[in-house]
Design a protein around this motif. Structure first.
Motif, PDB file in Angstrom:
ATOM      1  N   LYS A  40       0.824  -1.217   0.000  1.00 49.36           N
ATOM      2  CA  LYS A  40       0.000   0.000   0.000  1.00 49.36           C
ATOM      3  C   LYS A  40       0.861   1.272   0.000  1.00 49.36           C
ATOM      4  O   LYS A  40       0.654   2.181  -0.802  1.00 49.36           O
ATOM      5  N   SER A  41       1.809   1.310   0.922  1.00 49.49           N
ATOM      6  CA  SER A  41       2.667   2.499   0.981  1.00 49.49           C
ATOM      7  C   SER A  41       3.546   2.595  -0.264  1.00 49.49           C
ATOM      8  O   SER A  41       3.820   3.693  -0.757  1.00 49.49           O
ATOM      9  N   THR A  42       3.960   1.457  -0.750  1.00 52.76           N
ATOM     10  CA  THR A  42       4.761   1.464  -1.970  1.00 52.76           C
ATOM     11  C   THR A  42       3.965   2.071  -3.121  1.00 52.76           C
ATOM     12  O   THR A  42       4.472   2.910  -3.869  1.00 52.76           O
ATOM     13  N   PHE A  84       1.970  11.194   4.563  1.00 52.81           N
ATOM     14  CA  PHE A  84       2.871  10.065   4.814  1.00 52.81           C
ATOM     15  C   PHE A  84       2.449   9.220   6.008  1.00 52.81           C
ATOM     16  O   PHE A  84       1.971   9.738   7.021  1.00 52.81           O
ATOM     17  N   GLN A  85       2.687   7.919   5.857  1.00 48.17           N
ATOM     18  CA  GLN A  85       2.457   7.025   6.993  1.00 48.17           C
ATOM     19  C   GLN A  85       3.440   7.371   8.109  1.00 48.17           C
ATOM     20  O   GLN A  85       3.084   7.387   9.272  1.00 48.17           O
ATOM     21  N   TYR A  86       4.680   7.669   7.731  1.00 47.20           N
ATOM     22  CA  TYR A  86       5.701   8.059   8.711  1.00 47.20           C
ATOM     23  C   TYR A  86       6.313   9.397   8.305  1.00 47.20           C
ATOM     24  O   TYR A  86       7.343   9.436   7.630  1.00 47.20           O
ATOM     25  N   LEU A 169      -4.027   9.432   1.443  1.00 45.54           N
ATOM     26  CA  LEU A 169      -3.836   9.459   2.888  1.00 45.54           C
ATOM     27  C   LEU A 169      -3.395   8.079   3.355  1.00 45.54           C
ATOM     28  O   LEU A 169      -4.204   7.153   3.411  1.00 45.54           O
ATOM     29  N   ASP A 170      -2.095   7.960   3.638  1.00 47.90           N
ATOM     30  CA  ASP A 170      -1.557   6.656   4.006  1.00 47.90           C
ATOM     31  C   ASP A 170      -1.632   6.455   5.515  1.00 47.90           C
ATOM     32  O   ASP A 170      -0.821   6.975   6.269  1.00 47.90           O
ATOM     33  N   GLU A 171      -2.625   5.685   5.934  1.00 51.17           N
ATOM     34  CA  GLU A 171      -2.840   5.392   7.357  1.00 51.17           C
ATOM     35  C   GLU A 171      -2.838   6.647   8.215  1.00 51.17           C
ATOM     36  O   GLU A 171      -2.205   6.702   9.260  1.00 51.17           O
ATOM     37  N   THR A 172      -3.550   7.638   7.734  1.00 49.62           N
ATOM     38  CA  THR A 172      -3.644   8.868   8.506  1.00 49.62           C
ATOM     39  C   THR A 172      -4.368   8.632   9.823  1.00 49.62           C
ATOM     40  O   THR A 172      -4.123   9.321  10.809  1.00 49.62           O
TER      41      THR A 172
HETATM   42 MG   LIG Z   1       2.215   1.257   4.730  1.00 51.79          MG
END
Ligand SMILES: [Mg+2]
Ligand SMILES: Nc1ncnc2c1ncn2[C@@H]1O[C@H](COP(=O)(O)OP(=O)(O)OP(=O)(O)O)[C@@H](O)[C@H]1O
Lengths: 250, 481
Positions: A40-42, A84-86, A169-172
């Motif tokens: 997902k993040s990729t 970003f997730q992080y 929105l990555d795991e916001t």
């Molecule tokens: Mg991720």
């Protein structure tokens, strides 16, 4: 708006995305779910143009333009935003200074003058109120010493300031407390219009109760293995991913 | 590929020196070489009194017996001191009352540097004493200063017009025999600035000097003396740039600050001398001795932004002689390509309740070497001395180096000394994050570097901070896009 065709991407010769197809139209909300490490993040990084990932096959198009040769900052200028997730820390650079630079760089790319200070201030006031952000917070170094939830809220604040066409929105939602989740989700909803689109990556049905998706996709092992309406998220919450993994194998 | 170490490196290497040009102003130059006759000739040309000539000769005597130090973490071909001309003065010597009288070519030079004197004059409260190739050619705002009894002039002028002050203080903080370069400077110093703030006077403007080396093969030996009398305050700015040159240019300045009881001196430097080309050829050798003396309740702050020079050897120091005196050192040193910098500070605590703060930010790129060398010395009589030191290094790429050498000598048990050090690298993730927000890589690096340096940049006076920020960008950015 966004058209992803048979997208394969790898890092250090390890293939992570293995043929993704996805179309997102203006006005739509898409949710992407899937087990840890499924890509997902990729996928979001590849859409944003992170060059560490090599696109080996397929394409990403934004408004009909192939993004292959487009630098990440140019994608941002075209209206792609990634929460970003992080989120990373940039010591000594205040949130305000950072967002001011970001806005003015995008304006410059569009041939516009820098945003006048009073206009910027007004906008900062509006958006920080929308997301219930303490103004003191804005003078702190970007993400330095921010709590997990503060980082996420700050991402959405930046999104509100930049008014992107396509927001990912990555795991916001992870790290946000219950009240913050509602505030952030309401903020996102307020920013939603028929001209923009949102991709929400999440592990939890809860966020989708606030930001209601038109489509839900399940990513597994670098591929979208199932797509459906918002009820798919509920089904996943109930049954987990195993049944889909099994289905995918078949 | 992503913005890799490789690309970052390449980009940083492609930054050429922006101010590499040469102004053709006729000069009056002494033959090369160094001996007593040359020293006497310099002194004569400057119409100095006998005591000054004798002082120079005494320094020369010491110098002949000294050896060039080699303990610093820098490597270079030692200059041939007999191949240097020790005096060069612009031909048109008269002082100007207005800018119209100034050599247009000189004005052009300042325009290229982006420091138009015109603008400077308009800038709120900045008096500019321009040292161009050893002799002051323009001094402004003198009248306003004179009304307060402040003396701000070239050191040559001070030797003639205020000999009692010069004689009383010169060499009291940096003695002739202090070190090899200081001795050389004492023997041959050509010019520099002098400043005296009378008792209880707060200098109403930032005093500022732009140094510039401009004559091929001419070493520059500036001498600066700042005296803040009891209860006075002054903020002094020094900034410099130099044209490109093939051979190495030697610069050995001496700066002495004297803060008498309850006085405060802020001394800020932005230094941008030619660092050499990307193969490491040419560039200025900068061997500077800067030291301040604090009497009771006095305070001296050194703030410096160093982006230039091929080799820098520089340790602005404070001797905290008086009880309750305060010494501060805020520094940003940037090295790129083959630059070598060995800089830092010395805080000597002699008085009771003396305090010192050291904040050093080193930024290294290319194949450069950046060393911080600091000494905190607490004398046996210095009850309750306190020091806080923080040394942060930022690395760009894998071929540069950052080194920290903190020395502590505490001879009094009540001393409290704290030292913190960090080393970080500009990460690809930070750059991608900026890129994703629409900020290109060049701008992203500038942003990150400015953030890293902020604590020190904040110590600079406003106009200077803007210039310093520009310099940081110039010395680190490449030609992306
Ligand atoms: Mg991720
Ligand atoms: N820089 C990298 N180097 C090597 N492998 C990587 C790199 N980035 C991602 N991967 C791998 O790619 C796979 C997908 O990671 P990704 O972060 O996209 O997963 P995700 O679906 O976002 O997971 P999560 O739900 O835990 O956030 C994982 O196996 C991960 O280890």
């Amino acid at each position: 708006m966004l058209k992803i065709k048979d997208l394969h991407a790898s890092i250090d010769d390890k293939e992570i995305l293995k043929g993704i197809n996805l179309e997102v139209k203006a006005g739509e909300v898409h949710a992407i779910m899937g087990p840890n490490g499924s890509g997902k993040s990729t996928l979001s990084a590849v859409i944003a143009g992170k060059e560490e990932f090599e696109v080996t096959q397929g394409s990403v198009e934004l408004d009909g333009d192939d993004l292959d040769e487009v630098a990440p900052e140019e994608r941002a200028h075209k209206g792609v935003f990634l929460s970003f997730q992080y989120p990373v820390e940039i010591p000594g650079v205040s949130v305000t200074n950072f967002i001011k630079t970001a806005i003015n760089e995008s304006r410059k790319a569009r041939g516009l003058e820098e945003m006048p200070a009073n206009e910027m201030l007004k906008m900062i006031r509006e958006k920080s109120e929308l997301l219930d952000i303490d103004r003191k917070f804005l003078s702190r170094s970007l993400n330095e010493g921010f709590s997990g939830g503060e980082k996420k809220r700050n991402e959405i604040f930046q999104m509100a300031m930049l008014e992107p066409k396509l927001a990912i929105l990555d795991e916001t939602d992870s790290g946000l407390d219950i009240d913050a989740l509602r505030i952030v989700a309401n903020g996102v909803n307020k920013l939603k219009s028929k001209d923009n689109a949102v991709i929400v990556i999440t592990h939890y049905q809860r966020l989708l109760e606030y930001i209601v998706p038109d489509f839900v996709h399940v990513l597994h092992n670098g591929k979208i293995v199932k797509s459906g309406g918002k009820e798919l998220a509920l089904e996943l919450e109930e049954k987990g991913y195993d049944w889909i993994k099994n289905e995918a194998v078949v | 590929m992503a913005y890799t170490e490789e690309e970052l490196k390449k980009e940083l290497e492609t930054k050429e020196y922006e101010y590499g040009f040469y102004t053709d102003i006729e000069s009056d130059t002494l033959p090369v070489g160094l001996n007593e006759e040359i020293i006497i000739a310099i002194s004569k040309k400057k119409e100095e009194p006998d005591w000054m000539t004798a002082w120079r000769l005494e320094a020369f005597k010491h110098w002949k017996e000294m050896e060039e130090p080699d303990w610093a973490n820098v490597h270079y071909k030692k200059p041939d001191f007999q191949a240097i001309s020790y005096y060069s003065a612009p031909n048109k010597k008269p002082k100007y009352n207005s800018l119209d009288e100034v050599d247009p070519e000189l004005l052009e030079t300042f325009k290229k540097l982006g420091i138009s004197v015109d603008e400077q004059k308009k800038l709120a409260g900045v008096a500019v004493d321009i040292v161009m190739d050893s002799v002051s050619v323009a001094t402004t705002f003198k009248k306003t200063l004179a009304e307060k009894g402040i003396i701000f002039c070239s050191i040559s002028e001070a030797i003639k017009e205020h000999p009692e002050l010069v004689k009383k203080y010169i060499g009291t903080v940096v003695p002739q025999r202090d070190n090899f370069y200081a001795a050389l400077n004492s023997a041959v110093f050509s010019d520099g600035s002098f400043c005296y703030i009378p008792k209880g006077v707060r200098c109403p403007m930032e005093l500022s000097t732009y140094f510039r080396i401009n004559q091929a093969g001419t070493g520059q030996f500036e001498r600066t003396l700042v005296i803040a009398d009891e209860g006075s305050y002054v903020s002094y700015l020094e900034g410099c740039t130099a044209p490109s040159r093939d051979e190495n240019q030697l610069h050995a300045a001496v700066v002495e600050l004297i803060a008498l009881d309850d006085a405060e001196i802020k001394y800020s430097t932005v230094q941008n001398w030619f660092p050499g080309d990307k193969e490491g050829k040419g560039g200025v050798f900068n061997f500077v001795t800067k030291r301040g003396l604090c009497e009771k309740n006095a305070k001296i702050s050194w703030t410096q932004v160093e982006t230039g020079s091929a080799v820098t050897w520089k340790y602005p120091s404070c001797v905290l002689k008086g009880d309750n005196s305060i010494g501060e050192f805020y520094s940003i040193a940037v090295t790129n390509n083959f630059q070598q910098a060995d800089t830092g500070t010395k805080m000597v605590h002699l008085g009771k309740n003396t305090r010192s703060t050291i904040i050093s930010k080193g930024i290294s790129a290319g194949k450069s070497q950046n060393s911080y060398r600091g000494l905190v010395q607490v004398n046996s009589r210095a009850e309750n001395a306190r020091n806080f030191s923080q040394c942060d290094s930022l690395l760009m790429g894998n071929e540069c180096g950052a080194h920290t050498f903190p020395y502590i000598e505490a001879k009094n048990k009540s001393a409290q000394i704290e030292h913190e050090a960090t080393t970080s690298k500009i990460g690809e993730d930070q750059i991608f994050y900026c890129n994703q927000r629409g900020i290109d890589t060049e701008k992203a690096i500038a942003l990150i570097v400015n953030g890293f340096s902020k604590e020190v940049l904040n110590k600079l006076p406003m106009e200077f901070a803007v210039e310093a920020q520009k310099l940081l960008e110039i010395s680190l950015e490449g030609s992306v896009g």
